[in-house]
Motif scaffolding. Structure first.
Motif, PDB file in Angstrom:
ATOM      1  N   VAL A 162       0.859  -1.180   0.000  1.00  0.00           N
ATOM      2  CA  VAL A 162       0.000   0.000   0.000  1.00  0.00           C
ATOM      3  C   VAL A 162       0.896   1.231   0.000  1.00  0.00           C
ATOM      4  CG1 VAL A 162      -1.705   1.351   1.283  1.00  0.00           C
ATOM      5  CG2 VAL A 162      -1.925  -1.131   1.157  1.00  0.00           C
ATOM      6  N   ILE A 163       0.661   2.129  -0.952  1.00  0.00           N
ATOM      7  CA  ILE A 163       1.437   3.366  -1.074  1.00  0.00           C
ATOM      8  C   ILE A 163       0.612   4.501  -0.491  1.00  0.00           C
ATOM      9  CG2 ILE A 163       2.628   4.915  -2.657  1.00  0.00           C
ATOM     10  CD1 ILE A 163       2.662   2.529  -4.664  1.00  0.00           C
ATOM     11  N   MET A 164       1.158   5.180   0.527  1.00  0.00           N
ATOM     12  CA  MET A 164       0.478   6.280   1.207  1.00  0.00           C
ATOM     13  C   MET A 164       1.145   7.596   0.820  1.00  0.00           C
ATOM     14  SD  MET A 164       0.318   4.331   4.884  1.00  0.00           S
ATOM     15  CE  MET A 164       1.684   3.226   4.430  1.00  0.00           C
ATOM     16  N   VAL A 165       0.394   8.482   0.187  1.00  0.00           N
ATOM     17  CA  VAL A 165       0.944   9.732  -0.335  1.00  0.00           C
ATOM     18  C   VAL A 165       0.343  10.913   0.431  1.00  0.00           C
ATOM     19  CG1 VAL A 165       1.305  11.145  -2.385  1.00  0.00           C
ATOM     20  CG2 VAL A 165       1.097   8.653  -2.604  1.00  0.00           C
ATOM     21  N   ALA A 250      -4.033   1.545   5.828  1.00  0.00           N
ATOM     22  CA  ALA A 250      -3.099   0.606   5.192  1.00  0.00           C
ATOM     23  C   ALA A 250      -3.160  -0.755   5.873  1.00  0.00           C
ATOM     24  CB  ALA A 250      -1.675   1.162   5.236  1.00  0.00           C
ATOM     25  N   ASP A 251      -3.244  -0.750   7.198  1.00  0.00           N
ATOM     26  CA  ASP A 251      -3.312  -2.008   7.939  1.00  0.00           C
ATOM     27  C   ASP A 251      -4.580  -2.781   7.593  1.00  0.00           C
ATOM     28  OD1 ASP A 251      -2.626  -3.947   9.953  1.00  0.00           O
ATOM     29  OD2 ASP A 251      -4.053  -2.979  11.292  1.00  0.00           O
ATOM     30  N   GLN A 252      -5.696  -2.072   7.486  1.00  0.00           N
ATOM     31  CA  GLN A 252      -6.951  -2.738   7.140  1.00  0.00           C
ATOM     32  C   GLN A 252      -6.906  -3.324   5.730  1.00  0.00           C
ATOM     33  OE1 GLN A 252      -9.338   0.754   8.121  1.00  0.00           O
ATOM     34  NE2 GLN A 252     -10.417  -0.424   9.696  1.00  0.00           N
ATOM     35  N   LEU A 253      -6.343  -2.581   4.795  1.00  0.00           N
ATOM     36  CA  LEU A 253      -6.239  -3.074   3.424  1.00  0.00           C
ATOM     37  C   LEU A 253      -5.294  -4.271   3.338  1.00  0.00           C
ATOM     38  CD1 LEU A 253      -6.059   0.345   1.538  1.00  0.00           C
ATOM     39  CD2 LEU A 253      -7.956  -1.286   1.477  1.00  0.00           C
ATOM     40  N   HIS A 263       3.524  -4.823   2.993  1.00  0.00           N
ATOM     41  CA  HIS A 263       4.463  -3.704   3.080  1.00  0.00           C
ATOM     42  C   HIS A 263       3.768  -2.387   2.760  1.00  0.00           C
ATOM     43  CE1 HIS A 263       8.475  -1.984   3.220  1.00  0.00           C
ATOM     44  NE2 HIS A 263       8.219  -1.314   2.103  1.00  0.00           N
ATOM     45  N   GLY A 264       4.211  -1.336   3.426  1.00  0.00           N
ATOM     46  CA  GLY A 264       3.714   0.005   3.169  1.00  0.00           C
ATOM     47  C   GLY A 264       4.843   0.924   2.744  1.00  0.00           C
ATOM     48  N   PHE A 291       2.583  -5.402   9.406  1.00  0.00           N
ATOM     49  CA  PHE A 291       3.187  -5.087   8.115  1.00  0.00           C
ATOM     50  C   PHE A 291       4.434  -4.250   8.346  1.00  0.00           C
ATOM     51  CE2 PHE A 291       0.309  -1.528   8.880  1.00  0.00           C
ATOM     52  CZ  PHE A 291       0.974  -0.401   8.377  1.00  0.00           C
ATOM     53  N   THR A 292       5.316  -4.233   7.360  1.00  0.00           N
ATOM     54  CA  THR A 292       6.511  -3.405   7.416  1.00  0.00           C
ATOM     55  C   THR A 292       6.261  -2.136   6.623  1.00  0.00           C
ATOM     56  OG1 THR A 292       7.435  -4.589   5.513  1.00  0.00           O
ATOM     57  CG2 THR A 292       8.080  -5.360   7.707  1.00  0.00           C
ATOM     58  N   CYS A 293       7.070  -1.107   6.868  1.00  0.00           N
ATOM     59  CA  CYS A 293       6.805   0.170   6.194  1.00  0.00           C
ATOM     60  C   CYS A 293       8.078   0.989   6.048  1.00  0.00           C
ATOM     61  CB  CYS A 293       5.765   0.963   6.981  1.00  0.00           C
ATOM     62  SG  CYS A 293       5.253   2.509   6.173  1.00  0.00           S
ATOM     63  N   ASP A 294       8.322   1.464   4.833  1.00  0.00           N
ATOM     64  CA  ASP A 294       9.382   2.442   4.575  1.00  0.00           C
ATOM     65  C   ASP A 294       8.769   3.830   4.628  1.00  0.00           C
ATOM     66  OD1 ASP A 294      11.366   0.494   4.088  1.00  0.00           O
ATOM     67  OD2 ASP A 294      10.678   0.256   2.018  1.00  0.00           O
TER      68      ASP A 294
END
Length: 548
Positions: A162-165, A250-253, A263-264, A291-294
């Protein structure tokens, strides 16, 4: 078709480097554990978790030195039985030692470990304080992928991203910032390989699904990638910043995806002003392990501690992209690294004998990350430390164990290190051992032998001090304590020079004038750009490996 096709899951190996002897009465045993996964995935981005390297295979799933069961590794006291360590250096696997300072052993027999692993039950998170998150409610349930031209819907992809902008109002200044963010997101979408589940989220004071919408994930193929990039045209700046709401969506998706690798990728340009710090902390606690996230900060109006804190809690990477024009290349690297992950939820399991205690467990390469407080009990005298997802890469960990004091000539097993992943059978089933190594304690009255430090241990002790010196020096500089800032940053220059950490030395040179690098003599620069300050702070924990 996007690049980076799936590859066989990597095989893991462990090497142990440790100080060979303790003085009579000595108690602390220090060891560097090099974990390498090879044969699957792709190498990660420079500076991301994972640095290419090599290590010999160690450990077996059964027999002497096995990962499970009381007394599985012999040596609960004086060494000498099956699995005992012999000769100088560290021990690993079934206990055989290969060469001074390095651990050897036999690889886990049989075919390569299949991947990705079957995840266990969802990890319940604590209740999140604060008002309800506005936006669409997403009920957990089976994955609902959007079929593309391939028509695949509901098939397991093995990975989801999931990409969060950030789309807050500040992303409109300068106007090119939002355009660069859209271009970077499009580049990331192009890098998502076929079959991977993905979604795009716009983040302001609330989280809104951009693509595919409806609480679903799309399955990547040429059609869905094209549709996702079209949807990015709707991204526009406006609103506040509440990063916790982005992470919750993001976690729900990701939680609805039939995928082991979750991953996020998160981009922000400002401070988390529309959310209490405690709320973000609670969200991170709830998402950790799921999930992991950058995380990336663009420009210079964001908080270093917020962005690095997100990456640290979610076992990802953090960095600054001072110039928005650099976002496209950075997003491509991040997504490529995520596509290279093949084994999820790997833990470093540390078993210690009766009377021994764990002082700390730290990742020390490719970046310093203290894992001590993240221990999860895993049976009598054993604990698991999370390491996240792995592709083809190598990481180093510093383990310090305090053992009961003993007299000269005594020898004992100080710790057994195992790499484990969630059991395929779920709760109640034994974990899947991937590799293991042994750490021993040997006492001597030889002063020279007991004070000699293994090069790996010495190097990473210095790298950890380097990170601490930079952080302390920058904090002192901000508070106006020029004397302490000069001393700490001078020590940092000295350590970076001695260890060959050229990247950090270059960053330090933008904050101080170096008079004598070897001696650590520096002068604070009168004028330092905000971008240079934030780059040094953000990258202060990145390390280099021992030069061979």
């Amino acid at each position: 078709m996007a690049p980076f096709p799936p590859s066989p899951a990597p095989r893991f190996s462990v090497e142990v480097y440790q100080n060979e002897y303790l003085p009579v009465g000595g108690r602390e045993v220090n060891a560097i554990i090099t974990v390498t996964s090879a044969g699957g995935g792709t190498a990660g981005e420079p500076g991301a978790v994972g640095v290419p390297g090599a290590a010999a295979g160690l450990g077996t799933a059964e027999g002497p030195g096995a990962a499970e069961g009381p007394g599985a590794a012999a040596g609960l006291g004086p060494m000498g039985g099956p699995g005992a360590a012999a000769g100088p250096g560290a021990s690993g696997g079934s206990g055989a030692v290969e060469g001074p300072g390095a651990a050897g052993g036999t690889p886990i027999p049989g075919p390569p470990i299949p991947g990705p692993p079957i995840p266990g039950p969802p990890i319940p998170g604590p209740p999140i304080p604060g008002p309800p998150i506005p936006g669409p409610a997403l009920a957990p349930g089976p994955r609902q992928d959007v079929p593309g031209e391939s028509g695949r819907c509901g098939a397991s992809s093995g990975a989801a991203v999931v990409i969060m902008v950030d789309c807050s109002g500040s992303m409109g200044y300068p106007p090119t910032k939002m355009r660069h963010a859209r271009d970077a997101t499009a580049a990331a979408i192009d890098t998502v390989r076929d079959g991977v589940a993905f979604a795009v989220v716009a983040g302001t004071h609330k989280a809104v699904e951009v693509f595919p919408g409806g609480g679903r994930l799309a399955t990547a193929d040429p059609l869905t990638r094209a549709r996702a990039k079209e949807a990015l045209c709707g991204l526009s700046p406006g609103g506040g910043t509440a990063i916790g709401s982005w992470l919750l969506l993001a976690d729900q998706l990701l939680g609805s995806a039939d995928a082991a690798i979750r991953h996020g990728i998160l981009l922000t340009d400002g401070r988390n002003e529309h959310e209490e710090p405690e709320r973000l902390r609670a969200v991170l606690d709830a998402c950790a392990g799921r999930f992991t996230c950058d995380a990336r900060g663009v420009g210079t109006d964001w908080e270093v501690e917020e962005v690095t804190g997100i990456a640290s809690a979610l076992l990802g990477t953090a960095d600054i992209v001072a110039d928005p024009a650099g976002l496209r290349a950075d997003f491509t690297r991040m997504t490529k690294a995520a596509m290279g992950k093949e084994t999820a939820d790997v833990s470093l399991r540390l078993w210690t004998p009766k009377g021994a205690e764990v002082v700390y467990v730290k990742q020390v390469a490719p970046a310093v990350e203290d894992l001590t407080a993240r221990r999860v009990e895993a049976g009598p005298r054993a604990g698991d430390y999370p390491t996240g997802s792995w592709g083809e890469e190598s990481r180093d960990y510093h383990v310090c164990v305090r053992v009961p004091a003993a007299e000269t000539g005594r020898e004992m097993l100080a710790a057994r290190i195992s790499l484990v992943q969630p059991p395929p059978g779920g709760a109640g089933s034994p974990p899947s051992p991937l590799a293991q190594g042994l750490v021993r304690a040997v006492w001597t009255d030889d002063l020279a032998a007991s004070t000699a430090m293994n090069p790996q241990v010495a190097h990473y002790t210095g790298q950890a001090e380097l990170a601490q010196a930079i952080q302390a020096g920058m904090n002192a500089r901000k508070s106006g304590n020029a004397k302490q800032a000069t001393a700490k940053l001078g020590r940092a220059v000295q350590l970076a020079t001695a260890s060959g950490n050229e990247d950090t030395a270059k960053l330090l040179a933008k904050v101080v004038d170096v008079v004598d690098a070897a001696a650590g003599t520096v002068r604070l620069k009168a004028k330092v750009t905000e971008a240079d300050e934030m780059t040094l702070e953000t990258r202060s924990t990145k390390t280099v490996r021992v030069k061979k």
